[in-house]
Scaffold this motif. Sequence first.
Motif, PDB file in Angstrom:
ATOM      1  N   PRO A   1       0.875  -1.380   0.100  1.00 38.30           N
ATOM      2  CA  PRO A   1       0.326   0.577  -0.427  1.00 38.30           C
ATOM      3  C   PRO A   1       1.203   1.180   0.070  1.00 38.30           C
ATOM      4  O   PRO A   1       1.690   1.245   0.799  1.00 38.30           O
ATOM      5  N   ILE A   2       0.446   2.137  -0.416  1.00 35.32           N
ATOM      6  CA  ILE A   2       1.538   3.443  -0.255  1.00 35.32           C
ATOM      7  C   ILE A   2       0.397   4.518  -0.353  1.00 35.32           C
ATOM      8  O   ILE A   2      -0.739   4.824  -0.830  1.00 35.32           O
ATOM      9  N   ASP A   3       0.218   5.769  -0.561  1.00 34.48           N
ATOM     10  CA  ASP A   3      -1.219   6.756  -0.189  1.00 34.48           C
ATOM     11  C   ASP A   3      -0.566   7.981  -0.746  1.00 34.48           C
ATOM     12  O   ASP A   3       1.304   7.782  -0.995  1.00 34.48           O
TER      13      ASP A   3
ATOM     14  N   SER B   1       0.959  11.468  -2.622  1.00 38.43           N
ATOM     15  CA  SER B   1       1.573  12.677  -1.999  1.00 38.43           C
ATOM     16  C   SER B   1       2.047  12.111  -0.978  1.00 38.43           C
ATOM     17  O   SER B   1       2.541  12.866   0.558  1.00 38.43           O
ATOM     18  N   LYS B   2       2.536  11.156   0.098  1.00 34.78           N
ATOM     19  CA  LYS B   2       2.845  10.974   1.382  1.00 34.78           C
ATOM     20  C   LYS B   2       4.473  10.081   0.571  1.00 34.78           C
ATOM     21  O   LYS B   2       4.672   9.309  -0.402  1.00 34.78           O
ATOM     22  N   THR B   3       5.430  10.098   1.737  1.00 33.34           N
ATOM     23  CA  THR B   3       6.752   9.076   1.449  1.00 33.34           C
ATOM     24  C   THR B   3       6.762   8.022   2.142  1.00 33.34           C
ATOM     25  O   THR B   3       6.208   8.483   3.636  1.00 33.34           O
ATOM     26  N   ASN B   4       7.386   7.227   0.944  1.00 30.88           N
ATOM     27  CA  ASN B   4       6.891   5.395   2.284  1.00 30.88           C
ATOM     28  C   ASN B   4       8.267   4.823   2.650  1.00 30.88           C
ATOM     29  O   ASN B   4       9.445   5.117   1.326  1.00 30.88           O
ATOM     30  N   LEU B   5       8.931   4.031   3.078  1.00 28.57           N
ATOM     31  CA  LEU B   5       9.396   3.499   3.893  1.00 28.57           C
ATOM     32  C   LEU B   5      10.166   1.933   2.789  1.00 28.57           C
ATOM     33  O   LEU B   5       9.005   0.963   3.401  1.00 28.57           O
ATOM     34  N   ASN B   6      10.661   1.466   1.535  1.00 30.89           N
ATOM     35  CA  ASN B   6      10.366   0.023   1.613  1.00 30.89           C
ATOM     36  C   ASN B   6      12.026  -0.440   1.481  1.00 30.89           C
ATOM     37  O   ASN B   6      12.747   0.802   1.331  1.00 30.89           O
ATOM     38  N   GLN B   7      12.353  -1.484   1.986  1.00 33.09           N
ATOM     39  CA  GLN B   7      13.657  -2.362   2.113  1.00 33.09           C
ATOM     40  C   GLN B   7      14.095  -3.456   0.671  1.00 33.09           C
ATOM     41  O   GLN B   7      13.391  -4.469   1.204  1.00 33.09           O
ATOM     42  N   PRO B   8      14.164  -2.652  -0.359  1.00 33.06           N
ATOM     43  CA  PRO B   8      14.112  -3.754  -1.075  1.00 33.06           C
ATOM     44  C   PRO B   8      15.535  -3.860  -1.868  1.00 33.06           C
ATOM     45  O   PRO B   8      16.875  -3.555  -0.805  1.00 33.06           O
TER      46      PRO B   8
ATOM     47  N   ALA C   1       7.695   0.714 -11.234  1.00 32.22           N
ATOM     48  CA  ALA C   1       7.471   1.607 -11.882  1.00 32.22           C
ATOM     49  C   ALA C   1       6.922   2.993 -11.837  1.00 32.22           C
ATOM     50  O   ALA C   1       5.794   3.464 -11.250  1.00 32.22           O
ATOM     51  N   ASN C   2       7.668   4.052 -12.863  1.00 35.18           N
ATOM     52  CA  ASN C   2       6.901   5.434 -12.474  1.00 35.18           C
ATOM     53  C   ASN C   2       7.884   5.994 -12.180  1.00 35.18           C
ATOM     54  O   ASN C   2       7.089   6.764 -11.639  1.00 35.18           O
ATOM     55  N   HIS C   3       8.739   5.160 -10.497  1.00 38.67           N
ATOM     56  CA  HIS C   3       8.544   5.870  -9.423  1.00 38.67           C
ATOM     57  C   HIS C   3      10.095   5.713  -9.558  1.00 38.67           C
ATOM     58  O   HIS C   3      10.399   5.333  -9.895  1.00 38.67           O
ATOM     59  N   LYS C   4      10.193   7.415  -8.029  1.00 41.83           N
ATOM     60  CA  LYS C   4      11.861   7.040  -8.704  1.00 41.83           C
ATOM     61  C   LYS C   4      12.278   6.340  -6.927  1.00 41.83           C
ATOM     62  O   LYS C   4      11.150   6.372  -6.078  1.00 41.83           O
TER      63      LYS C   4
ATOM     64  N   ASP D   1      17.958   0.656   2.498  1.00 45.51           N
ATOM     65  CA  ASP D   1      16.224   1.697   2.715  1.00 45.51           C
ATOM     66  C   ASP D   1      16.745   2.632   1.601  1.00 45.51           C
ATOM     67  O   ASP D   1      17.318   3.398   1.632  1.00 45.51           O
ATOM     68  N   VAL D   2      15.251   3.145   0.987  1.00 42.06           N
ATOM     69  CA  VAL D   2      15.152   3.961   0.333  1.00 42.06           C
ATOM     70  C   VAL D   2      13.721   4.378   0.522  1.00 42.06           C
ATOM     71  O   VAL D   2      12.508   3.505   0.806  1.00 42.06           O
ATOM     72  N   LEU D   3      13.369   6.044   0.035  1.00 40.04           N
ATOM     73  CA  LEU D   3      11.828   6.414  -0.388  1.00 40.04           C
ATOM     74  C   LEU D   3      11.343   6.522  -1.126  1.00 40.04           C
ATOM     75  O   LEU D   3      11.904   6.785  -2.240  1.00 40.04           O
ATOM     76  N   ILE D   4      10.104   5.800  -1.078  1.00 37.07           N
ATOM     77  CA  ILE D   4       9.217   6.047  -1.994  1.00 37.07           C
ATOM     78  C   ILE D   4       7.952   7.285  -1.946  1.00 37.07           C
ATOM     79  O   ILE D   4       7.384   7.081  -1.067  1.00 37.07           O
TER      80      ILE D   4
END
Length: 219
Positions: free
Chosen positions: A125-127, A129-136, A142-145, A173-176
Amino acid sequence: MRTRWADGPEFVTQCPIRPGGSYTYRFTIQGQEGTLWWHAHSSWLRATVYEALIIHPKQGDSYPFTKSKRETTLLLGEWWNANPIDVFRQTMMTGGAPNVSDAYTINGQPGDLYNYSSQDTVIVPIDSSKTNLNQPLFFSVANHKLTVVRADTSYTKHFTTTVLMLGPGQTTDVLITGDQSPARYYLAASAYFNAQNAAFDNTTTTAILDYKSAPCSPN
């Protein structure tokens, strides 16, 4: 760090944990924050027995970046349509490389690009206009930095990329930021391989980045 006896294969640093038994690990955390992982060290059980280990800042300390709205852990793995212990034993007998895996996984699920797994896809899930933290480990969205903020529990100078490629055992750790039109977007991972004439699993595992009020089909 400083507690090496809490790491290593069985009969080298310690006896294995017996089936049905338990063991409490006590180890030192010093100057580390972010995402690590643990895995089994007995034979090839690490192929299926692993999970994330997340170290948060001390109480009262803050992150050196804006705290994310959500935190989601993603673990990339491989899947064999066989007992991984048998795969390992065959490798030891022949002296060659392990049999090519049958699929890659994200959080244990192969995704919907495999014929036998149309229902086995992880939803992240993602909201808007919000920043999210993922561990890839090795993937693209797709379409995201992706903004990298930590690697192996060490803070880094922030940089932005569209593809993240890491070796086995590494964590990042990255921010999306949810700055795209509300929809469903693929997260995908596949192998990087440049050895000539060597077999490898040339498939792609997927998950879905899901905005609220998104249509059903991923982009």
